[in-house]
Write a protein that holds these residues in place. Structure first.
Motif, mmCIF file in Angstrom:
data_model
loop_
_atom_site.group_PDB
_atom_site.id
_atom_site.type_symbol
_atom_site.label_atom_id
_atom_site.label_comp_id
_atom_site.label_asym_id
_atom_site.label_seq_id
_atom_site.Cartn_x
_atom_site.Cartn_y
_atom_site.Cartn_z
ATOM 1 N N CYS A 94 -22.540 -11.107 -6.513
ATOM 2 C CA CYS A 94 -21.548 -11.119 -5.404
ATOM 3 C C CYS A 94 -22.144 -10.485 -4.158
ATOM 4 C CB CYS A 94 -20.300 -10.306 -5.763
ATOM 5 S SG CYS A 94 -19.313 -11.070 -7.002
ATOM 6 N N LEU A 95 -22.817 -9.358 -4.343
ATOM 7 C CA LEU A 95 -23.389 -8.664 -3.180
ATOM 8 C C LEU A 95 -24.481 -9.531 -2.542
ATOM 9 C CD1 LEU A 95 -23.636 -5.025 -4.625
ATOM 10 C CD2 LEU A 95 -22.048 -5.817 -2.856
ATOM 11 N N ASP A 98 -23.215 -12.384 -0.390
ATOM 12 C CA ASP A 98 -22.798 -11.908 0.939
ATOM 13 C C ASP A 98 -23.956 -11.295 1.730
ATOM 14 O OD1 ASP A 98 -20.301 -12.739 0.307
ATOM 15 O OD2 ASP A 98 -19.514 -10.756 -0.212
ATOM 16 N N ARG A 100 -25.675 -8.656 1.155
ATOM 17 C CA ARG A 100 -25.516 -7.211 1.328
ATOM 18 C C ARG A 100 -26.617 -6.427 0.614
ATOM 19 N NH1 ARG A 100 -20.465 -5.545 3.105
ATOM 20 N NH2 ARG A 100 -21.632 -3.659 3.498
ATOM 21 N N VAL A 101 -27.475 -7.126 -0.155
ATOM 22 C CA VAL A 101 -28.528 -6.435 -0.919
ATOM 23 C C VAL A 101 -29.858 -7.174 -0.742
ATOM 24 C CG1 VAL A 101 -27.087 -5.376 -2.706
ATOM 25 C CG2 VAL A 101 -27.811 -7.742 -2.998
ATOM 26 N N PHE A 149 -28.889 -1.664 -1.066
ATOM 27 C CA PHE A 149 -27.640 -2.097 -0.450
ATOM 28 C C PHE A 149 -27.694 -1.771 1.039
ATOM 29 C CE2 PHE A 149 -23.272 -0.831 0.831
ATOM 30 C CZ PHE A 149 -22.619 -2.036 0.613
ATOM 31 N N LEU A 220 -19.280 0.462 -1.623
ATOM 32 C CA LEU A 220 -19.426 -0.584 -2.647
ATOM 33 C C LEU A 220 -18.074 -1.194 -3.035
ATOM 34 C CD1 LEU A 220 -22.220 0.942 -4.938
ATOM 35 C CD2 LEU A 220 -22.413 -1.054 -3.447
ATOM 36 N N ALA A 223 -17.432 -3.582 -0.216
ATOM 37 C CA ALA A 223 -18.299 -4.763 -0.198
ATOM 38 C C ALA A 223 -17.948 -5.723 -1.339
ATOM 39 C CB ALA A 223 -19.757 -4.333 -0.295
ATOM 40 N N LEU A 224 -17.529 -5.169 -2.468
ATOM 41 C CA LEU A 224 -17.206 -6.014 -3.628
ATOM 42 C C LEU A 224 -15.725 -6.374 -3.659
ATOM 43 C CD1 LEU A 224 -19.365 -4.049 -6.219
ATOM 44 C CD2 LEU A 224 -19.643 -6.481 -5.698
#
Ligand code: GLU
Length: 318
Positions: A94-95, A98, A100-101, A149, A220, A223-224
Motif C-alpha cells: 500500500c505504501l 502511494d 511513500r516508501v 518511509f 504511518l 499514510a495507511l
C-alpha cells in the motif's frame, strides 16, 4: 460509522522476548493491566518477536509465566508477530503504491557522513532529505533490502493520556525512517502500527522511551489510512542510580531472578505501587487486585523512577 464512544476499547501488553521481564517492564505492564481492568478495556497479549537474532528460546514461555505470577491476565493471545508476516508485506505494498516508501542500501555510516553533526542527546541518525532518490517504485518488489518511509516536514501533535500535549517533528529528528529491513521483516515502527490497527487497539500504554516513536507511528497510521487511531500513554521508565535505563549493568533485576530467590510477587507489586505514587501505609505487600484499586495516575510522578539498592533489599527481606 460508529462514534468513538461506541468503540470497544482495547489495549495490548507487548513484551519483546529479547530478555526476561525486569522491574521496569513489570511496572509498565502492571499499570497497563490495572488501567485496562478499571476502565473495561479488552487486553491482548502480543509477543513482539520480530527482532529474531535476539529472541532466545524459552523466553516467550517465561514471559507469559512471569506475567501470570504477578497477577496479570489478558483476554486474547498470545499473538506471536512472526507467525504471520503477510499483513506487514501488504502494508508495504500500500505504501509503495502511494510512492511513500523506497528501497535504500545506504549504510548508517554513509548517512552519518552526509548528515550534519549529531546534536547532543539525539542518538538516532537523521536521514537527510537530499539522500532520498528522485524517483520511487510503485510496488514493493524487493523484501531483502531496507526500505524507508518518506517523512513530510511537519509537526505532529497529540495528547498523551499521562504526559499531556505533545508536539514532535520527525522530519527534524529522524527523517525518512526504516519501515522494512533487509532481513526480510518490517521494522518495529511499521509492525506495531499494522498490529495495533488490525487488533483494534485503542489504548497504548508503554514506557516513555517510546514517546519519540509515537509521531512516526501517527504518520504511518495516516499514510495507511488505518483505524482505529490509538491514544498513547507514556509512563516514566525506571533507571539505575547512575541515571541510566535499567539493564544488566544494574545487577539482575529480572523478576525470574527475584522469584528464584523466594521473593513474593506481592512484595514486588508493593515496590511498584510505591514507585507509582500509591500510599502503602504500613503495608509491605500488595496483590495485583489491590494495586488495581489503589492506582491513581494523577499521583504518579512524571520523573524517571530510580531503582536503589534499598529497593532490592525491600523485595528480598523476610
Ligand atoms: N515490544 C516493545 C518493547 O518491549 C513495546 C512496543 C510498544 O509498546 O509499542 O519495548
Amino acid at each position: 460509522m460508529s462514534r468513538p464512544s461506541d468503540q470497544i476499547q482495547a489495549t495490548r501488553l507487548a513484551p519483546s522476548p529479547t530478555g526476561a521481564l525486569h522491574l521496569g517492564n513489570a511496572r509498565t505492564f502492571l499499570i497497563n493491566w490495572a488501567l485496562a481492568r478499571r476502565q473495561g478495556w479488552r487486553i491482548i497479549l502480543r509477543i513482539e518477536d520480530l527482532d529474531t537474532p535476539r529472541v532466545k528460546p524459552g523466553v516467550i514461555d517465561e514471559t507469559i509465566d512471569i506475567l501470570r505470577w504477578l497477577g496479570i491476565d489478558w483476554d486474547e493471545g498470545p499473538i506471536v508477530q512472526s507467525r504471520d508476516m503477510e499483513p506487514y508485506a501488504q502494508a508495504m505494498q500500500c505504501l509503495a503504491q502511494d510512492r511513500r516508501v523506497y528501497p535504500c542500501e545506504l549504510t548508517r555510516s554513509q548517512i552519518e557522513a552526509a548528515a550534519s553533526a549529531p546534536q547532543e542527546g539525539v542518538h538516532e541518525t537523521r536521514f537527510p532529505p537530499d539522500l532520498r532518490p528522485p524517483t520511487r517504485p510503485d510496488h514493493f518488489m524487493d523484501r531483502g533490502t531496507n526500505w524507508r518511509f518518506v517523512v513530510e516536514d511537519r509537526e505532529i501533535r497529540f495528547c498523551d493520556g499521562f504526559l499531556g500535549e505533545q508536539a514532535h517533528t520527525p522530519a527534524r529528528t529522524v527523517g525518512d525512517f526504516v519501515v522494512w529491513t533487509r532481513r526480510g521483516q518490517p521494522s518495529y515502527q511499521l509492525a506495531v502500527v499494522v498490529d495495533d490497527a488490525r487488533q483494534r487497539v485503542t489504548q497504548i500504554v508503554r514506557g516513555s522511551d517510546l514517546l519519540d516513536s509515537a509521531a512516526r507511528q501517527i504518520l504511518l497510521y495516516e499514510a495507511l489510512d488505518l483505524e482505529p487511531r490509538a491514544n498513547y500513554w507514556h509512563l516514566p521508565i525506571v533507571v539505575g542510580e547512575d541515571g541510566r535505563r535499567l539493564a544488566k549493568r544494574h545487577g539482575d533485576t529480572r523478576l525470574s531472578h527475584y522469584r528464584s530467590l523466594g521473593a513474593r510477587p506481592e512484595r514486588i507489586i508493593a515496590l511498584i505501587a510505591r514507585w507509582s505514587g500509591i500510599d502503602l501505609g504500613s503495608a509491605r505487600e500488595l496483590s495485583s487486585a489491590e494495586f488495581r484499586s489503589a492506582l491513581d495516575l494523577r499521583r504518579m510522578s512524571t520523573e524517571t523512577t530510580i531503582f536503589r539498592s534499598e529497593d532490592e533489599a525491600w523485595i528480598l527481606a523476610d
